[in-house]
Design a protein around this motif. Structure first.
Motif, mmCIF file in Angstrom:
data_model
loop_
_atom_site.group_PDB
_atom_site.id
_atom_site.type_symbol
_atom_site.label_atom_id
_atom_site.label_comp_id
_atom_site.label_asym_id
_atom_site.label_seq_id
_atom_site.Cartn_x
_atom_site.Cartn_y
_atom_site.Cartn_z
ATOM 1 N N ALA A 146 -5.865 5.526 5.041
ATOM 2 C CA ALA A 146 -6.377 4.345 4.335
ATOM 3 C C ALA A 146 -5.520 3.116 4.660
ATOM 4 O O ALA A 146 -6.046 2.008 4.826
ATOM 5 N N TRP B 237 -0.933 4.788 -1.091
ATOM 6 C CA TRP B 237 -2.213 4.982 -0.406
ATOM 7 C C TRP B 237 -2.006 6.049 0.668
ATOM 8 O O TRP B 237 -0.883 6.246 1.162
ATOM 9 N N LEU C 247 0.834 -1.201 0.000
ATOM 10 C CA LEU C 247 0.000 0.000 0.000
ATOM 11 C C LEU C 247 0.872 1.255 0.000
ATOM 12 O O LEU C 247 0.538 2.247 -0.652
#
Lengths: 294, 214
Positions: free
Chosen positions: B106, B102, B97
């Motif tokens: 999140a 991201w 991620l």
């Protein structure tokens, strides 16, 4: 199986060392305790004799030099200059060595390319070349048109940069070797997983391979620094031994010896031993802090 | 869907020729074969870690044969799990991620959800050293599914686990599949494992694939 029994029996009776009284298999096993002990004792003796030699050297240096000799040496402007220049040049050559060795070791370990064996062999040259020959080669290199062109911008020969270059040339080879072995010992699998997780090769290197190689980087830096700190032959030829200009601590030892001042030479030598030990211990402590290894 | 169409892969003197496999979308494919038969090589080819000399690899209808591993959106769990020794469990779950940029919040939400799903909430600040085999497998699985991959590839994930842990992992895999329908290709040589998890079965023998009826 029955047919084998007589042969087994005759083989056993032909070995006089086996006790005949007990008939089970365990009794037939040779008693290895005494020979194992002797073997380990032999190994320990060899290692111990080397340790005794090293400790003996340090003791000889320590007992030959008095505290007043060391104080006198430190008070000398030339020695203070040499200590400063040694520490600065060694740190610079170590940083330069790592700058080359980390990517160099990674490429040699992970990439297959034509001529890799040749490159590998070339890296060994500074390690096997006699130090004076290395110094002479550097000196001649800077007499070539290319070397002279460099000298026009940065004076190298017989100036402080020559010390860093001489130290770097040798120390970097050791650092590259160390980094190559380090990356060889780290499985590429983790980097491959990182690639599948979305990393580019460079991200996998920075985020996975390099952190995992942290101990190897520390070892390479330690080795490069220690090697640079003790470097003398190439420096003598390439940088000269001019006081307050190109004098590092090994040069000081040489200069003091050459005028018969053995006490000062021993005092500077002891300073080198203590400085090297302090720097190496600090490197270990700071380098391993936070890694879970200290 | 995982679709291998007549692919050939070479590794030194070893080679796989004309391999064809099709795992339907959402199905759990199991690839069996003896040690050294080339199962791992095949998975690496699907991941993009090994060059495919001929044929094509299609994932969810997309031809990925010439794409880099990063562009294939695959979750891969190798046999030795290959955790990153310097990262914490939390950083493992967040790894893909972070690479995909991201937002921090999140990532936090996703890591918490994964930790709960995998039952590793208490391990989040630990490093791989000292994790048990089952814990390491959970972390490797979490790292692989964090970014919602199109397909999951497992290379003998339970080979180093004891029987009890292995059965726990079967349950975990089944529960994850219920929550996250994803196409899987799972390599194993354990028939029990294959029958407990698989929907469709393939046998790799002598460099050739044959589909095995359930």
């Amino acid at each position: 199986m029955k047919g084998e029994e007589p042969r087994q029996a005759s083989a056993m009776t032909s070995i006089p060392a086996v006790p005949a009284a007990s008939g089970d298999g365990a009794a037939a096993a040779p008693s290895g305790r005494s020979t194992d002990g002797l073997f380990l004792f032999g190994l320990s003796t060899l290692l111990g004799s080397y340790i005794v030699l090293i400790v003996g050297l340090l003791c000889a240096l320590g007992t030959f030099t008095t505290f007043s000799h060391i104080l006198a040496a430190i008070k000398t402007e030339e020695i203070r200059f040499a200590l400063r220049l040694s520490l600065i040049s060694c740190t610079m050559s170590t940083l330069l060595s790592l700058w080359v060795a980390i990517p160099g070791g990674y490429v040699l370990s992970r990439c297959k390319f034509p001529g890799r064996s040749l490159v590998d062999a070339v890296i060994d040259i500074p390690i096997i070349l006699p130090p004076l020959v290395m110094g002479l080669a550097l000196l001649i290199l800077f007499q070539t048109p290319l070397g002279r062109a460099v000298e026009r911008f940065v004076p190298v020969t017989f100036a402080a940069p020559s010390i860093v270059l001489a130290q770097f040339t040798v120390a970097c080879a050791f650092a590259v070797r160390t980094m190559r072995v380090t990356f060889d010992q780290i499985s590429p699998r983790a980097e491959q997983v990182a690639l599948t997780l979305g990393c580019r090769r460079s991200q996998a290197f920075w985020m996975v391979a390099l952190p995992e190689a942290r101990r190897g980087v520390l070892t390479a830096a330690t080795l490069a620094w220690a090697r640079s700190f003790g470097e003398f032959g190439p420096i003598l030829v390439f940088a000269g031994a001019t006081r307050m200009r190109t004098e590092v601590l090994p040069t000081s030892v040489f200069l003091e010896l050459s005028i018969g001042n053995i006490e000062a030479a021993a005092a500077v030598s002891l300073m080198m031993v203590v400085t090297a030990m302090v720097v190496l211990i600090l490197a270990r402590v700071f380098g391993l802090r936070g890694s879970g290894l200290l | 869907m995982i679709s291998l169409s007549e692919i050939s892969v070479h590794q030194g003197t070893f080679s796989l020729q004309d391999i064809a496999i099709e795992v339907p979308t959402g199905a759990y494919g199991v690839l069996m074969g003896k040690t050294g038969s080339g199962k791992t090589t095949l998975l690496e080819a699907i991941c993009g870690l090994r060059r495919v000399a001929a044929g094509s690899v299609r994932l969810m209808g997309r031809d990925v044969t010439r794409l880099k591993p990063a562009a294939r959106n695959i979750g891969y769990v190798p046999q030795d799990v290959a955790l990153f020794s310097t990262l914490t469990v939390r950083e493992h779950l967040a790894f893909a991620l972070v690479v995909r940029r991201w937002s921090r919040s999140a990532i936090q939400v996703r890591v918490d959800a994964l930790a709960q799903l995998l039952g590793i909430g208490q391990l989040l600040d630990r490093r791989p050293r000292g994790l048990s085999g089952g814990e390491a497998q959970r972390v490797a699985l979490g790292r692989a599914i964090a970014m919602h991959p199109d397909v999951l590839l497992f290379d003998e994930p339970f080979s180093a686990l004891d029987d009890d842990t292995r059965h726990e992992m079967y349950d975990l895999f089944r529960s994850i599949r219920k929550q996250m329908p994803v196409t899987v290709l799972h390599v194993t040589h354990n028939r029990d494992e294959a029958s407990r998890l698989g929907d469709c079965f393939f046998q790799l023998r002598d460099g050739r694939i044959r589909e095995v009826p359930r």
